[in-house]
Design an enzyme around this catalytic site. Structure first.
Site, mmCIF file in Angstrom:
data_model
loop_
_atom_site.group_PDB
_atom_site.id
_atom_site.type_symbol
_atom_site.label_atom_id
_atom_site.label_comp_id
_atom_site.label_asym_id
_atom_site.label_seq_id
_atom_site.Cartn_x
_atom_site.Cartn_y
_atom_site.Cartn_z
ATOM 1 N N ALA A 124 2.701 -2.316 4.106
ATOM 2 C CA ALA A 124 2.402 -1.469 5.276
ATOM 3 C C ALA A 124 2.012 -2.127 6.422
ATOM 4 C CB ALA A 124 1.300 -0.295 4.719
ATOM 5 N N HIS B 167 -7.641 3.303 6.576
ATOM 6 C CA HIS B 167 -6.868 2.976 5.455
ATOM 7 C C HIS B 167 -6.243 4.159 4.770
ATOM 8 C CE1 HIS B 167 -5.554 0.715 2.121
ATOM 9 N NE2 HIS B 167 -6.577 1.381 0.992
ATOM 10 N N ASN C 108 1.680 3.415 11.367
ATOM 11 C CA ASN C 108 1.002 3.827 12.512
ATOM 12 C C ASN C 108 1.388 2.955 13.533
ATOM 13 O OD1 ASN C 108 -0.811 1.632 10.753
ATOM 14 N ND2 ASN C 108 -1.337 1.352 12.798
ATOM 15 N N MET D 92 -1.672 -7.214 6.982
ATOM 16 C CA MET D 92 -2.793 -7.867 6.361
ATOM 17 C C MET D 92 -2.437 -8.741 4.903
ATOM 18 S SD MET D 92 -6.099 -5.221 6.760
ATOM 19 C CE MET D 92 -6.285 -4.515 8.278
ATOM 20 N N SER D 93 -0.987 -8.777 5.162
ATOM 21 C CA SER D 93 -0.469 -9.384 3.773
ATOM 22 C C SER D 93 0.771 -10.325 4.192
ATOM 23 C CB SER D 93 -0.182 -8.310 2.912
ATOM 24 O OG SER D 93 0.984 -7.468 3.095
ATOM 25 N N TYR E 28 -8.049 -10.860 2.339
ATOM 26 C CA TYR E 28 -9.508 -10.284 2.854
ATOM 27 C C TYR E 28 -10.430 -9.794 1.832
ATOM 28 C CZ TYR E 28 -7.215 -5.693 2.253
ATOM 29 O OH TYR E 28 -6.447 -4.546 1.836
ATOM 30 N N GLU E 29 -9.709 -9.842 0.385
ATOM 31 C CA GLU E 29 -10.733 -9.500 -0.632
ATOM 32 C C GLU E 29 -11.652 -10.461 -1.051
ATOM 33 O OE1 GLU E 29 -8.312 -7.194 -3.714
ATOM 34 O OE2 GLU E 29 -6.687 -7.496 -2.408
ATOM 35 N N HIS F 66 -3.295 0.601 -4.809
ATOM 36 C CA HIS F 66 -2.674 -0.248 -5.512
ATOM 37 C C HIS F 66 -2.540 0.035 -7.044
ATOM 38 C CE1 HIS F 66 -1.941 -3.070 -1.832
ATOM 39 N NE2 HIS F 66 -2.905 -2.340 -1.340
ATOM 40 N N SER G 177 0.687 -1.281 0.126
ATOM 41 C CA SER G 177 0.024 0.040 0.155
ATOM 42 C C SER G 177 0.759 1.269 -0.040
ATOM 43 C CB SER G 177 -0.963 0.020 1.027
ATOM 44 O OG SER G 177 -1.496 -0.962 1.292
ATOM 45 N N HIS H 219 -5.192 -9.400 -1.387
ATOM 46 C CA HIS H 219 -5.110 -9.878 0.050
ATOM 47 C C HIS H 219 -6.280 -10.885 0.105
ATOM 48 C CE1 HIS H 219 -3.924 -5.705 -0.388
ATOM 49 N NE2 HIS H 219 -2.992 -5.824 0.622
HETATM 50 N N1 HPA Z 1 -2.993 -3.267 11.392
HETATM 51 C C1 HPA Z 1 -2.915 -3.920 10.202
HETATM 52 N N2 HPA Z 1 -2.694 -3.809 9.134
HETATM 53 C C2 HPA Z 1 -1.877 -2.623 8.948
HETATM 54 C C3 HPA Z 1 -1.909 -1.751 10.035
HETATM 55 C C4 HPA Z 1 -2.386 -2.069 11.352
HETATM 56 O O1 HPA Z 1 -2.558 -1.362 12.139
HETATM 57 N N3 HPA Z 1 -1.269 -0.385 9.395
HETATM 58 C C5 HPA Z 1 -0.843 -0.844 8.273
HETATM 59 N N4 HPA Z 1 -1.544 -2.124 7.871
#
Ligand code: HPA
Length: 267
Positions: free
Chosen positions: A110, A241, A229, A205-206, A82-83, A58, A28, A80
């Site tokens: 990310a 996001h 973050n 998440m990947s 989750y998609e 993306h 991302s 991903h």
């Molecule tokens: N959690 C999960 N996936 C992420 C995060 C997070 O805090 N930040 C960026 N991708």
């Protein structure tokens, strides 16, 4: 399953026959580097077996060509879990990378940090991972090749080369364990406390299913997270996001310098 050899032949017809040395998947907000590749950008939609990617931020193109003198395949986007609920969504794309001749893969993503000493904007090289979902992209694979050893899954050799590239650029590259959380909702603060107890340093998440697929395919693999973050409950900032996409460029410039330096030593 689509034949990766056929997809590789389609790619060769558009990008040339010379073998690809290395694959790079961009996470991302990290798509910028794809456009630096000197070669064609082929839409995933033209490539059988490639994923259908619908996440904003993306770029679903395969960029093939030279970057710092190395013939590389840059995946501008990933699907991903989750998609569509498919942990093997990247299998066709990675099998095609292997069919193009690549032996190495670098993954980027990310991530949220669980460590106060790895704040947003920092980069973290994955020393290892936790498959917190318990999902596996090799479920359903019928051959004994499915029993993939995951000791040193994150290649010590590639990691050393990436560490050296970061040091040569004067960039701090932290190192830690990445936990894969399914998404698309972010984690709760209680889940983050749990993941900390389990030994995770970052969460995202990947990447984990791709590391498993890479090892299954015999690709040497390493991964770097851009911390966007602090994980849920660890700071006052609101996780979203939008925030991930806005923060990714902070680390992206450093990541690009590390990757370019790494590639320039691969000649
Ligand atoms: N959690 C999960 N996936 C992420 C995060 C997070 O805090 N930040 C960026 N991708």
């Amino acid at each position: 399953m689509t034949d990766p050899q056929k997809t590789a032949a389609l790619i060769r017809a558009r990008a040339g026959d010379e073998p690809v040395r290395l694959g790079l998947i961009l996470g991302s907000g990290l798509g910028h580097l794809a456009h630096a590749v000197d070669g064609p950008a082929i839409p995933y939609a033209d490539l059988p077996g490639f994923p259908h990617v619908g996440v904003s931020g993306h770029n679903p193109h395969l960029h093939i060509g030279l970057l710092e003198g190395v013939r590389i395949a840059v995946f501008g986007a990933r699907e991903h879990y989750y998609e569509n609920g498919n942990p093997a969504a990247m299998r066709g794309a990675l099998a095609t990378l292997k069919a193009l001749g690549a032996e190495r893969l670098i993954l980027t993503n990310a991530a949220g940090s669980l460590r106060p000493d790895i704040p947003p904007g920092d980069l973290m090289l994955l020393s290892d991972h936790i498959n917190y979902n318990g999902l596996n992209p090799l479920i359903g694979e019928k051959t004994d090749a499915r029993f993939v050893p995951m000791t040193d899954a994150h290649s010590p050799g590639l990691r050393a080369a990436l560490r050296a590239a970061a040091a040569a650029e004067g960039i701090a590259l932290k190192e830690g364990v990445y936990a894969w959380y399914s998404g698309p909702s972010f984690e709760t603060p209680a889940e983050i406390r749990l993941l900390k107890t389990l030994g995770a340093d970052a969460v995202g998440m990947s990447t984990v299913p791709e590391v498993i697929l890479a090892r299954f395919l015999g690709l040497e693999v390493a991964a770097i997270s851009t911390v966007t973050n602090m994980a849920a409950g660890m700071s006052d900032e609101r996780i979203s996001h939008e925030h991930t996409k806005a923060m990714a460029p902070l680390g992206a410039a450093k990541l690009e310098r590390i990757l370019r330096r790494f590639l320039s030593t691969q000649g």
